[in-house]
Design an enzyme around this catalytic site. Sequence first.
Site, PDB file in Angstrom:
ATOM      1  N   ARG A   1      -3.572  -9.269 -20.281  1.00  0.00           N
ATOM      2  CA  ARG A   1      -4.538  -8.887 -21.354  1.00  0.00           C
ATOM      3  C   ARG A   1      -3.941  -7.845 -22.146  1.00  0.00           C
ATOM      4  O   ARG A   1      -4.576  -7.617 -23.520  1.00  0.00           O
ATOM      5  CB  ARG A   1      -5.758  -8.506 -20.804  1.00  0.00           C
ATOM      6  CG  ARG A   1      -5.915  -7.172 -20.074  1.00  0.00           C
ATOM      7  CD  ARG A   1      -7.421  -6.931 -19.407  1.00  0.00           C
ATOM      8  NE  ARG A   1      -8.339  -6.835 -20.775  1.00  0.00           N
ATOM      9  CZ  ARG A   1      -8.536  -5.652 -21.123  1.00  0.00           C
ATOM     10  NH1 ARG A   1      -7.647  -4.687 -20.994  1.00  0.00           N
ATOM     11  NH2 ARG A   1      -9.390  -5.458 -21.997  1.00  0.00           N
TER      12      ARG A   1
ATOM     13  N   ASP B   1     -11.047   0.486 -24.419  1.00  0.00           N
ATOM     14  CA  ASP B   1     -11.238   0.386 -22.821  1.00  0.00           C
ATOM     15  C   ASP B   1     -11.250   1.653 -22.206  1.00  0.00           C
ATOM     16  O   ASP B   1     -10.504   2.418 -22.628  1.00  0.00           O
ATOM     17  CB  ASP B   1     -10.009  -0.389 -22.279  1.00  0.00           C
ATOM     18  CG  ASP B   1     -10.178  -1.917 -22.585  1.00  0.00           C
ATOM     19  OD1 ASP B   1     -11.076  -2.528 -22.855  1.00  0.00           O
ATOM     20  OD2 ASP B   1      -8.898  -2.671 -22.233  1.00  0.00           O
TER      21      ASP B   1
ATOM     22  N   GLU C   1       2.179  -6.542   8.838  1.00  0.00           N
ATOM     23  CA  GLU C   1       2.333  -5.060   8.789  1.00  0.00           C
ATOM     24  C   GLU C   1       3.322  -4.821   7.699  1.00  0.00           C
ATOM     25  O   GLU C   1       4.265  -3.734   7.554  1.00  0.00           O
ATOM     26  CB  GLU C   1       3.173  -4.736   9.982  1.00  0.00           C
ATOM     27  CG  GLU C   1       2.388  -4.879  11.418  1.00  0.00           C
ATOM     28  CD  GLU C   1       0.823  -4.371  11.252  1.00  0.00           C
ATOM     29  OE1 GLU C   1       0.823  -2.959  10.855  1.00  0.00           O
ATOM     30  OE2 GLU C   1      -0.105  -4.903  11.491  1.00  0.00           O
TER      31      GLU C   1
ATOM     32  N   PRO D   1       0.874  -1.187   0.172  1.00  0.00           N
ATOM     33  CA  PRO D   1       0.019   0.033   0.019  1.00  0.00           C
ATOM     34  C   PRO D   1       0.905   1.299   0.046  1.00  0.00           C
ATOM     35  O   PRO D   1       0.348   2.289  -0.223  1.00  0.00           O
ATOM     36  CB  PRO D   1      -0.787  -0.224   1.458  1.00  0.00           C
ATOM     37  CG  PRO D   1       0.013  -0.900   2.093  1.00  0.00           C
ATOM     38  CD  PRO D   1       0.443  -2.019   1.366  1.00  0.00           C
TER      39      PRO D   1
HETATM   40  N1  ADE Z   1      -1.094  -4.812   0.210  1.00  0.00           N
HETATM   41  C1  ADE Z   1      -2.107  -4.207   0.978  1.00  0.00           C
HETATM   42  N2  ADE Z   1      -2.666  -3.287   0.435  1.00  0.00           N
HETATM   43  C2  ADE Z   1      -2.293  -3.360  -0.728  1.00  0.00           C
HETATM   44  C3  ADE Z   1      -2.274  -2.120  -1.741  1.00  0.00           C
HETATM   45  N3  ADE Z   1      -3.577  -1.365  -1.532  1.00  0.00           N
HETATM   46  N4  ADE Z   1      -1.747  -2.357  -3.014  1.00  0.00           N
HETATM   47  C4  ADE Z   1      -1.031  -3.559  -3.174  1.00  0.00           C
HETATM   48  N5  ADE Z   1      -0.539  -4.349  -2.308  1.00  0.00           N
HETATM   49  C5  ADE Z   1      -1.224  -4.124  -1.182  1.00  0.00           C
END
Ligand code: ADE
Length: 236
Positions: free
Chosen positions: A153, A168, A116, A89
């Site tokens: 794809r 697309d 974490e 994230p």
């Molecule tokens: N792992 C946890 N959240 C994530 C996200 N938003 N994008 C990629 N991997 C992740």
Amino acid sequence: MRFDILTIFPESLPGLLSVGIIGQAQEAGQIEVHIHDLRDFTDDPHRAVDDRPYGGGAGMVMKVEPFVRGIEAIRPECGPNTRTVLLSPQGRLLRQRDAQRWAALDGLILLCGRYEGIDERILHFVDEEISIGDYVLTGGETAAAIVVEATARMTPGVVGRFDSIESDSFYDEEKRLGAPQYTRPPVFRGLAVPEVLQAGDHARIKAYREAEAWKKTARNRPDLLGLDLEETTGDG
Ligand code: ADE
């Protein structure tokens, strides 16, 4: 093109990736998906992949060694033009143009974190750190599946008709969404398919779709048009 995925849940991915166009692409040999159990690259009897965080704090952190051993074991199996991507994230946001860029490679090695996150030193062993959106998942597996889908794809021959890719959402330099689509019945609970789509005048259909695509983009993603950078909450 070859995809290698390193995960502590190897059983979680094959279902999703063995159906539809991605499944057919594997059967046709256009793409290969190899899923590796991260625990196979541990060197202790407990096959531990995580440990407590330095400096304290809640939760566990994934150890760097199993990932690096995994990358080093997989790398010789891959073509020279292979990139290693960490799903997290904290990464840079995934864009359509990333999928296009990766589709020209020999392969991608995808690292899925849990808990974490992974010991930050992993960044010395990856080429890119990618997030699929501004929300936190319980792990990188669904994100890895999304990267495989989006990239596969764009690989030549995987999607039969190239014009279905060109129309697309996001293909057009990521500036607008795709046009709304309809199929039979022509009327459903009083809702009619737009007349222009039923009439068969291809020039009018093209113009209509173009206009509708821009309208939908302005409504749902004004940020793409630079119209309104305020957050849209979706509840208004
Ligand atoms: N792992 C946890 N959240 C994530 C996200 N938003 N994008 C990629 N991997 C992740």
